[in-house]
Design an enzyme around this catalytic site. Sequence first.
Site, PDB file in Angstrom:
ATOM      1  N   ALA A  86       0.841  -1.197   0.000  1.00 45.68           N
ATOM      2  CA  ALA A  86       0.000   0.000   0.000  1.00 45.68           C
ATOM      3  C   ALA A  86       0.873   1.243   0.000  1.00 45.68           C
ATOM      4  CB  ALA A  86      -0.925   0.008   1.220  1.00 45.68           C
ATOM      5  N   ASP A  87       0.334   2.306  -0.547  1.00 49.53           N
ATOM      6  CA  ASP A  87       1.024   3.589  -0.519  1.00 49.53           C
ATOM      7  C   ASP A  87      -0.013   4.670  -0.273  1.00 49.53           C
ATOM      8  OD1 ASP A  87       3.670   4.905  -0.903  1.00 49.53           O
ATOM      9  OD2 ASP A  87       2.563   6.021  -2.422  1.00 49.53           O
TER      10      ASP A  87
END
Length: 208
Positions: A86-87
């Site tokens: 995830a970012d």
Amino acid sequence: MLAPIKHLLSNYRIVLASGSPRRQELVQMLGLNAELCPSTFEENLDVADFKEFSDYIEATALGKAEEVFQRLSSVDDGKKLLVIAADTMVTLGKEIYGKPKDAADAVRMLTNLSGACNRVFTGVVFKHAQGVRKFTDTADVYFGQLTEAQIQSYVDSGDPLDKAGAYGVQGPGGALIPRIDGDFYCVMGLPLHRLCCELNKLFLEDLK
């Protein structure tokens, strides 16, 4: 929400391409026994190369996922490998707010966010042997009007220095925010409802 695929998840080694204990705690809330493995992917993509901001943030998450998957896929522990990456980024108008470079940068970000509404993007990627599934979730975060003293006190606490936008909602930073439109957990860095929906699709559609 993961009950329909619980028996399938047990066949996988689930790895978070992250060093964030917060994200690990979130997936553990769902009953997933996920281990942390920080990615060495260099996050230097140029947002100008992407038509949509969601494409940019998903590409960054994909880079993290692919690096960890390649590094760990040679280890045979009898289970299939599923890497979740995830970012999270904060935007105010056309400006992107990643993690602050230092305390002064955190003060700058929070000063700009004060009294305004910023949008949080969290891109998530599932990487497995057969391919990839990815998505982006968003939330709008409204800040109260902050004084210089309040901003400096929060920065001095050290809490904002490792967070996109120089704030976190799960600690003292939550007191700065009177309203959130969207998934609270998206702002924390992993939108749980959408994550569960996409995991169900992954196992019941992509991997069936």
